[in-house]
Design an enzyme around this catalytic site. Structure first.
Site, PDB file in Angstrom:
ATOM      1  N   ASP A 108       0.761  -1.166   0.018  1.00  0.00           N
ATOM      2  CA  ASP A 108       0.003  -0.151   0.009  1.00  0.00           C
ATOM      3  C   ASP A 108       0.848   1.337   0.168  1.00  0.00           C
ATOM      4  O   ASP A 108       2.280   1.084   0.167  1.00  0.00           O
ATOM      5  CB  ASP A 108      -0.955   0.058   1.266  1.00  0.00           C
ATOM      6  N   ASP A 143      -3.762   7.315  -3.763  1.00  0.00           N
ATOM      7  CA  ASP A 143      -5.214   7.764  -4.054  1.00  0.00           C
ATOM      8  C   ASP A 143      -5.592   8.810  -2.541  1.00  0.00           C
ATOM      9  O   ASP A 143      -4.773   9.067  -1.668  1.00  0.00           O
ATOM     10  CB  ASP A 143      -6.044   6.650  -3.895  1.00  0.00           C
ATOM     11  N   GLY A 210     -11.647   3.547   1.205  1.00  0.00           N
ATOM     12  CA  GLY A 210     -12.395   4.472   2.023  1.00  0.00           C
ATOM     13  C   GLY A 210     -13.461   3.533   2.765  1.00  0.00           C
ATOM     14  O   GLY A 210     -14.577   4.249   3.148  1.00  0.00           O
TER      15      GLY A 210
HETATM   16  N1  GUN Z   1      -6.287   1.079   3.159  1.00  0.00           N
HETATM   17  C1  GUN Z   1      -7.510   1.222   3.717  1.00  0.00           C
HETATM   18  N2  GUN Z   1      -8.242   2.082   2.971  1.00  0.00           N
HETATM   19  C2  GUN Z   1      -7.377   2.675   2.071  1.00  0.00           C
HETATM   20  C3  GUN Z   1      -7.764   3.179   1.096  1.00  0.00           C
HETATM   21  O1  GUN Z   1      -8.801   3.725   0.776  1.00  0.00           O
HETATM   22  N3  GUN Z   1      -6.478   3.775   0.056  1.00  0.00           N
HETATM   23  C4  GUN Z   1      -5.658   3.108   0.307  1.00  0.00           C
HETATM   24  N4  GUN Z   1      -4.275   3.327  -0.529  1.00  0.00           N
HETATM   25  N5  GUN Z   1      -5.181   2.042   1.359  1.00  0.00           N
HETATM   26  C5  GUN Z   1      -6.201   2.041   2.140  1.00  0.00           C
END
Ligand code: GUN
Length: 723
Positions: A108, A143, A210
């Site tokens: 992430d 994002d 989200g």
């Molecule tokens: N991890 C939990 N929610 C999100 C999100 O909305 N975007 C990203 N990039 N990681 C997350």
């Protein structure tokens, strides 16, 4: 993959040309079993990617690979980037070495940290470049997180900003697979736009972003709405990942709606608080004397033994327990997809938690009532004013229904009123109601009072009355069904308590159903067949007729005509003329085995397991010749009702693939160049070349939209080539 002495072989990299591709190997409506091709192995989906915090490794990634067979995990590139020691090691030896994990690694980007802490210092291109540099398999762009409390205008700018960043991130990512998260807060319109627009960019996976605060507050109805708005607007060939979703209770519903990947730190976070994950909710170790589910990690301990452990020991043990329970529910879901019972599992699980029930009831009642127009980007301004959902996203229930395979084998297990709103039952009804046509003008005889197989109970009686001017129907717990389709699933195979069949016909309901079959203003004569003593006499008296000769051929012909109409979409007049001089070979149990034409050519064979019908090459040629429609162009899809009687859908394949298909090989995605608008998964289809010549008979595995987007996997399972 082999295990030896507690270790497991490293994964085999996918073929270079397949990297980033996703294929479906089995489906149950929108639920799918898939394979995601990556450099560090082919990942079987749906699956859970456990979250690894590179600073605190409660369960070692190596153990996840060796012991639990976990093919993919997720960690955070921003956390690695922020810590010099981790960063240097990752840059030098790669993320797989840093974690000591050989499988697929997704990372992430720091967006979640920006939601939790306010901001992150890393740049949009910088974080993608970093993920590329450390050799991750699937990177995530930075994002913009959309919170459920945000106003429409704020969410709208976050969606647009994410789109802009998406383009930049793709340019930076090179050959690293990239996650393109779908944002949009609680606004279905914005979710739909985000999904549509992000699908146009070259992402490999689409996480739903989200949703963590929504799940934390157990707003599962909102989650279901978001999922539908996103999924029904996303390119179907991209796997969908549920960011931060790891509670096993949610898996069945989300998988039934098309979720492929899940990630979560829940297994550790809950363990730290002494909480146990189960498919029906969360339990506290402080409150229990017995384990809710026995799992390998705790076989030697009772809950009270665990309570006595020190904090660290307890966390590790409960993390393992939670992981095991989570993996078990995931396996259960995968098996349910194979068995065609994922909706049923979601339905059952919905009773476990009020918020989940609320979500499920919303899903099965509300979207079906919405008649919505496809959304276009320019229309967004109207919603801006009020900040309210305008209901202009696509007709999402149809999206769920259109992907259902029918008829299917196996029984339909009764689950109360929920049974009636299962999407595959809806699909089966849509087919029958739109394609079946009455052939009689007289009264309706409605048999009721007993379960299938009805032919054993009243087959003889039907042979005596079927050629008279009565339309014969049977009452079943999911609605009335014409006699000609008495062995068709789901009507013919409902498993439930015996009282389901006892109820007397409700005439208002029956009239309503008859209207849907196109039968108006006819008298309904109910015939209770729970007791077959003197049945013939009773029926003859009721109908005011004399006992007559049997007419078994008429009964058989009407069954084949009905099946050709409903299951092969043949025009009724054509089905009748095809069956006029037909002869039949019967099974020992008195069911039609094969149907021949007057020249003795074998045309069709009813499928006894689910009441379907299979075409032979001769039968397919006949239906192919009957076609009046042009060769299909493109991949649009429209309602079945608009295409009644147009015959089985045609699938046009590339001329390069034609010789293989003619030889009986399956049609692979990437070789389909067009299909009819009424193509549905599970339907009998005719495969043709670009000039419309018949190549094969098969069963479609896909919707038109899937034919248009997938490049890997089986598109049509070919039953027989037509030489
Ligand atoms: N991890 C939990 N929610 C999100 C999100 O909305 N975007 C990203 N990039 N990681 C997350």
């Amino acid at each position: 993959m082999k295990w030896q002495n507690g270790t497991r072989d490293d994964p085999v990299s996918c073929r270079e040309k397949d990297r980033g591709k996703f294929e479906i190997t089995a489906r149950d409506g929108q639920a799918r079993l898939g394979r995601l091709h990556t450099k560090h192995g082919i990942v079987d989906t749906p699956c859970l990617l456990p979250v690894i915090n590179p600073n605190i490794r409660t369960i070692e990634p190596r153990e996840m690979w060796d012991k639990y067979g976990i093919q993919a995990l997720i960690t955070n590139s921003y956390v690695i980037w922020k810590h010099d020691k981790l960063k240097d090691e990752a840059i030098k030896n790669g993320v797989h070495s840093l974690l000591d994990y050989p499988g697929m690694v997704m990372t992430d980007s720091g967006t979640f940290q920006s939601y939790v802490y306010g901001d992150v210092e890393v740049g949009v291109e910088e974080i993608v470049q970093f993920q590329k540099d450390i050799g991750v398999d699937v990177a995530t762009m930075l994002d913009v997180f959309t919170r459920p409390d945000m106003k429409f205008s704020e969410v709208e700018s976050a969606v647009m900003e994410t789109l802009d960043r998406g383009q930049i991130s793709i340019e930076t990512s090179g050959d690293v697979m990239l996650n393109g998260p779908i944002q949009g807060g609680l606004f279905s319109d914005l979710r739909a736009i985000s999904a549509k627009e992000m699908s146009k960019l070259e992402f490999n996976v689409h996480p739903i972003g989200g949703i963590v605060p929504i799940m934390e507050k157990q707003k599962y109805k909102d989650l279901a709405k978001i999922m539908l708005a996103c999924k029904s607007n996303l390119a179907p060939n991209r796997p969908v990942h549920m960011f931060g979703c790891g509670h096993p209770m949610l898996f069945p519903m989300l998988i039934a709606m098309g979720a492929d990947l899940f990630d979560s730190a829940a297994y550790v976070l809950f363990a730290r608080d002494g909480r146990l994950l189960t498919p029906w909710g969360t339990e506290k170790i402080a409150d229990i004397e017995e384990w809710p589910i026995l799992m390998p990690s705790i076989t030697h301990f009772s809950p009270s033994d665990v309570r006595k452990m020190n904090k660290e020991e307890k966390t590790i043990l409960l993390s393992k327990y939670n992981l095991e329970v989570t993996l078990q529910e995931m396996s259960r879901c995968r098996q349910a997809v194979r068995d065609g019972t994922i909706w049923r599992l979601a339905e059952r699980r919905s009773h476990e938690h009020p918020a989940l029930r609320e979500a499920f009831l919303w899903l099965t009642t509300n979207p079906s009532k919405m008649k919505m127009q496809p959304l276009i980007l320019d229309e967004i301004s109207a919603s801006k004013e009020t900040g309210k959902e305008k209901g202009r996203w696509e007709e999402n229930w149809d999206w769920l229904v259109n992907s259902q395979l029918t008829p299917r084998g196996g029984g339909e297990s009764w689950g109360g009123n929920d049974t009636l709103s299962r999407p595959h039952i809806d699909m089966a009804k849509r087919k029958i109601l739109s394609r079946w046509l009455s052939r009689k003008s007289g009264d309706v005889v409605l048999f009721h009072g007993t379960s299938a197989p009805w032919r054993d109970k009243i087959g003889d009686l039907v042979e005596r009355i079927c050629w008279l001017d009565y339309e014969l129907f049977i009452q079943t717990p999911i609605g009335i069904v014409p006699w000609g389709l008495e062995d068709l699933n789901p009507w013919a195979h409902i498993e439930g308590p015996s009282w389901l069949w006892d109820s007397k016909p409700d005439f208002n309901k029956v009239q309503n159903e008859l209207e849907q079959y196109g039968i108006h203003n006819r008298k309904v004569i109910p015939v209770d067949i729970s007791d077959t003593e003197d049945l013939h006499k009773r029926v003859f008296e009721l109908l005011g007729i004399e006992p007559t000769e049997r007419n078994p051929d008429d009964k058989k012909r009407s069954q084949i005509v009905d099946k050709l109409c409903v299951l092969c979409n043949v025009k009724q007049s054509e089905a009748i003329s095809m069956c006029e001089d037909a002869t039949f070979v019967m099974s020992r149990t008195g069911r039609i085995r094969n149907v021949f034409d007057s020249k003795g050519e074998h045309l069709f064979s009813p499928r006894l397991a689910e009441g379907g019908i299979s075409l032979t090459v001769n039968g397919a040629r006949k239906l192919h010749q009957l076609r009046n429609e042009k060769i299909p162009q493109g991949f649009s899809s429209s309602k079945l009702i608009n295409h009644v009687g147009k015959g089985p859908a045609w699938i046009v394949v590339d001329d390069d693939a034609a010789p293989f298909v003619k030889d009986g090989r399956n049609v692979m995605h990437g070789f389909v160049i067009a299909c009819d608008e009424w193509t549905r998964p599970g339907e009998t289809v005719l495969v043709v070349n670009s000039s419309g010549e018949l190549l094969a008979i098969g069963r479609s595995q896909s919707t038109p939209q899937e034919f248009a987007t997938f490049t890997k996997g089986i598109a049509v399972k070919v039953r027989e080539g037509c030489p």
